[in-house]
Design a protein around this motif. Structure first.
Motif, PDB file in Angstrom:
ATOM      1  N   GLY A 289      -6.770  20.338 -12.497  1.00 21.34           N
ATOM      2  CA  GLY A 289      -7.876  20.327 -11.552  1.00 21.34           C
ATOM      3  C   GLY A 289      -8.650  19.184 -11.661  1.00 21.34           C
ATOM      4  N   GLN A 290      -9.033  18.763 -12.787  1.00 17.70           N
ATOM      5  CA  GLN A 290      -9.864  17.554 -13.153  1.00 17.70           C
ATOM      6  C   GLN A 290      -9.111  16.382 -12.665  1.00 17.70           C
ATOM      7  OE1 GLN A 290     -11.140  17.643 -17.193  1.00 17.70           O
ATOM      8  NE2 GLN A 290     -12.349  19.407 -16.656  1.00 17.70           N
ATOM      9  N   LEU A 291      -7.798  16.190 -12.813  1.00 22.67           N
ATOM     10  CA  LEU A 291      -7.252  14.977 -12.436  1.00 22.67           C
ATOM     11  C   LEU A 291      -7.012  15.105 -10.982  1.00 22.67           C
ATOM     12  CD1 LEU A 291      -4.428  15.117 -14.989  1.00 22.67           C
ATOM     13  CD2 LEU A 291      -5.688  13.208 -14.772  1.00 22.67           C
ATOM     14  N   LEU A 292      -7.002  16.233 -10.157  1.00 19.90           N
ATOM     15  CA  LEU A 292      -7.136  15.984  -8.871  1.00 19.90           C
ATOM     16  C   LEU A 292      -8.399  15.549  -8.199  1.00 19.90           C
ATOM     17  CD1 LEU A 292      -5.620  19.505  -7.759  1.00 19.90           C
ATOM     18  CD2 LEU A 292      -4.285  17.098  -7.870  1.00 19.90           C
ATOM     19  N   THR A 293      -9.500  15.888  -8.835  1.00 21.52           N
ATOM     20  CA  THR A 293     -10.814  15.567  -8.392  1.00 21.52           C
ATOM     21  C   THR A 293     -10.969  14.240  -8.569  1.00 21.52           C
ATOM     22  OG1 THR A 293     -11.401  17.907  -8.471  1.00 21.52           O
ATOM     23  CG2 THR A 293     -13.092  16.258  -8.053  1.00 21.52           C
ATOM     24  N   ALA A 294     -10.371  13.834 -10.013  1.00 20.35           N
ATOM     25  CA  ALA A 294     -10.538  12.388 -10.115  1.00 20.35           C
ATOM     26  C   ALA A 294      -9.911  11.414  -9.312  1.00 20.35           C
ATOM     27  CB  ALA A 294     -10.198  12.150 -11.621  1.00 20.35           C
ATOM     28  N   SER A 295      -8.605  11.682  -8.954  1.00 21.56           N
ATOM     29  CA  SER A 295      -8.139  11.147  -7.787  1.00 21.56           C
ATOM     30  C   SER A 295      -8.898  10.982  -6.483  1.00 21.56           C
ATOM     31  CB  SER A 295      -6.744  11.857  -7.382  1.00 21.56           C
ATOM     32  OG  SER A 295      -6.238  11.300  -6.283  1.00 21.56           O
ATOM     33  N   HIS A 296      -9.380  11.871  -6.084  1.00 22.51           N
ATOM     34  CA  HIS A 296     -10.520  11.951  -4.708  1.00 22.51           C
ATOM     35  C   HIS A 296     -11.457  11.075  -4.907  1.00 22.51           C
ATOM     36  CE1 HIS A 296     -11.797  12.697  -0.839  1.00 22.51           C
ATOM     37  NE2 HIS A 296     -13.176  12.553  -1.727  1.00 22.51           N
ATOM     38  N   ARG A 297     -12.123  10.819  -6.132  1.00 20.11           N
ATOM     39  CA  ARG A 297     -13.431   9.895  -6.400  1.00 20.11           C
ATOM     40  C   ARG A 297     -12.689   8.488  -6.597  1.00 20.11           C
ATOM     41  NH1 ARG A 297     -16.572  13.228  -4.748  1.00 20.11           N
ATOM     42  NH2 ARG A 297     -16.835  15.092  -5.981  1.00 20.11           N
ATOM     43  N   SER A 298     -11.543   8.367  -6.782  1.00 18.10           N
ATOM     44  CA  SER A 298     -10.900   7.113  -6.864  1.00 18.10           C
ATOM     45  C   SER A 298     -10.687   6.742  -5.478  1.00 18.10           C
ATOM     46  CB  SER A 298      -9.841   6.871  -7.845  1.00 18.10           C
ATOM     47  OG  SER A 298      -9.011   5.557  -7.887  1.00 18.10           O
ATOM     48  N   SER A 299     -10.002   7.424  -4.658  1.00 16.18           N
ATOM     49  CA  SER A 299      -9.854   7.181  -3.237  1.00 16.18           C
ATOM     50  C   SER A 299     -11.153   6.797  -2.686  1.00 16.18           C
ATOM     51  CB  SER A 299      -9.539   8.330  -2.624  1.00 16.18           C
ATOM     52  OG  SER A 299      -7.990   8.554  -2.993  1.00 16.18           O
ATOM     53  N   GLN A 300     -12.473   7.571  -3.025  1.00 13.15           N
ATOM     54  CA  GLN A 300     -13.610   7.406  -2.411  1.00 13.15           C
ATOM     55  C   GLN A 300     -14.165   5.983  -2.868  1.00 13.15           C
ATOM     56  OE1 GLN A 300     -15.928  10.774  -3.841  1.00 13.15           O
ATOM     57  NE2 GLN A 300     -17.881  10.002  -2.792  1.00 13.15           N
ATOM     58  N   LEU A 301     -14.156   5.678  -4.090  1.00 11.11           N
ATOM     59  CA  LEU A 301     -14.915   4.691  -4.470  1.00 11.11           C
ATOM     60  C   LEU A 301     -14.104   3.461  -4.642  1.00 11.11           C
ATOM     61  CD1 LEU A 301     -16.753   6.454  -7.305  1.00 11.11           C
ATOM     62  CD2 LEU A 301     -17.642   6.027  -4.976  1.00 11.11           C
TER      63      LEU A 301
END
Ligand code: ADP
Ligand code: MG
Length: 379
Positions: A289-301
């Protein structure tokens, strides 16, 4: 669903179809824009998709119907040019027909075609791959050819790249083709090499489709593709998969800031895919789950392919105890967010998120509680 498909075909054409095929949509589990950079990706085939029914004709006429589109499109085996406007959906199966000779198969001439779907289109769940692969299986069967799964996947991608004109990688078609219930599909896009990874039984997928789609989404996707190629060139490699975080840090001063951000996203995202696979195999859902959310943050930023709507949904979802992680799924610039949750996340929790979204944006996201499903097949 087959009975329903046959009934729709009979109602439209007054006879039963000769061939029926199905292909699912997919969730991009993790690996955002890694495919065309030669990286790895994990996806899941959904239990929703596109069914195609087909019957040959004695003449060279082709009739096209989709239960998701109004009317009937007419064409002829002799003209295979692209359609526009309301008829543009036909470009996906037309692209498959145009691809067949490249794979040594003669395209069938006249036929009646019907597509039926329970998958939202344009939501980032790859309805395009689903219609391509179900069409490909049906047309191949009509042509008397049963190539490998990998070839069917390549035919679908060829249609999207060369006829429809979207420079997508192998993710969408690969997952639709190789999906299995309760499994994720892992793809090393350079081979391509396909494998499956068991999905822990306790997890659920919740998808929130924002129904927002950036007007320039296809152009933005192509722009990101170009930016990655530019970054790879500046780093002296053919594809971003061939570089590393260390090489990237060393070259930082020589890279345009935008190129550096795009490259960093891709390099770190490929590393996250490997970590996610290991965490899945260990059953460590908190780490996944942490990796999934980190992936989103990377897409975002870093990759800058998220939107305010997608970010809001991710923020709202990860605030919930029952959500392991959440991220945009698919190309971005609108579309859907997926959350990986425990069984304790239900309709009530999903509606709290949807209500907060409605309060902020004045629109309600479509909620899908999806299961994994099997890949493309004749039915
Ligand atoms: P996604 O693949 O994420 O759903 P795309 O923009 O790549 O989004 O593909 C969506 C397009 O695929 C639709 O606009 C339509 O042209 C075509 N399509 C998908 N499913 C169907 C269907 N059931 N009937 C007709 N066209 C479809
Ligand atoms: Mg698509």
């Amino acid at each position: 669903m087959k009975a329903q498909l046959v009934e729709k075909f009979r109602a439209a054409y007054g006879r039963v179809p000769e061939i029926c095929a199905y292909a699912p949509g997919r969730i991009e589990f993790i690996g955002n824009h890694t495919d065309y950079n030669g990286g790895t990706v994990l996806g899941a085939a959904l239990d929703r998709g596109v069914w195609v029914a087909l019957a040959g004709r004695a003449d060279a006429r082709r009739q096209w119907i989709s239960d998701q589109r109004p009317g009937r499109v007419m064409s002829d085996a002799k003209e295979g040019s692209k359609r526009s406007g309301l008829e543009s959906w036909v470009n996906y199966p037309l692209g498959v027909l145009a691809a067949l000779p490249e794979f040594g198969v003669a395209s069938p001439a006249g036929f009646d075609f019907l597509a039926m779907s329970n998958l939202p289109s344009g939501a980032g769940l790859s309805s395009s791959a689903a219609i391509e692969l179900s069409s490909a299986l049906a047309f191949l069967e009509m042509a008397g050819s049963r190539p490998s799964r990998e070839t069917v996947v390549k035919i679908g991608r060829h249609a999207e790249n060369h006829f429809v004109g979207v420079p997508c990688g192998i993710l969408d078609q690969g997952v639709s083709g190789f999906g299995q219930k309760n499994k994720l599909v892992w793809i090393d896009c350079r081979g391509p090499v396909f494998a499956t990874v068991p999905l822990p039984a306790a997890v659920h997928f919740w998808i929130f489709n924002t129904h927002t789609k950036h007007a320039l989404v296809d152009g933005l996707y192509a722009a990101r593709h170009r930016e990655c190629i530019t970054a790879a060139r500046a780093l002296g490699v053919g594809l971003l998969v061939e570089t590393s975080s260390t090489a990237l840090a060393a070259a930082q001063a020589n890279l345009a800031p935008e190129s550096a951000r795009r490259a960093r996203h891709v390099v770190e995202e490929i590393a996250r895919v490997a970590l996610a696979r290991t965490a899945l195999e260990a059953g460590d859902l908190a780490a996944v789950g942490q990796l999934l959310t980190a992936s989103h943050r990377s897409s975002q930023l870093l990759f800058e392919n998220s939107t305010e709507e997608l970010d809001f949904l991710v923020d709202a979802l990860v605030a919930s105890q029952e959500v392991f992680g959440a991220r945009l799924t698919g190309g971005g610039f609108g579309g859907a967010v997926m959350a990986l949750t425990s069984a304790a996340f239900g309709e009530a929790e999903a509606h709290v998120v949807a209500a907060a979204y409605r309060k902020k944006f004045g629109a309600t996201p479509e909620i899908l509680h999806a299961q994994t499903g099997d890949g493309a097949a004749l039915i």
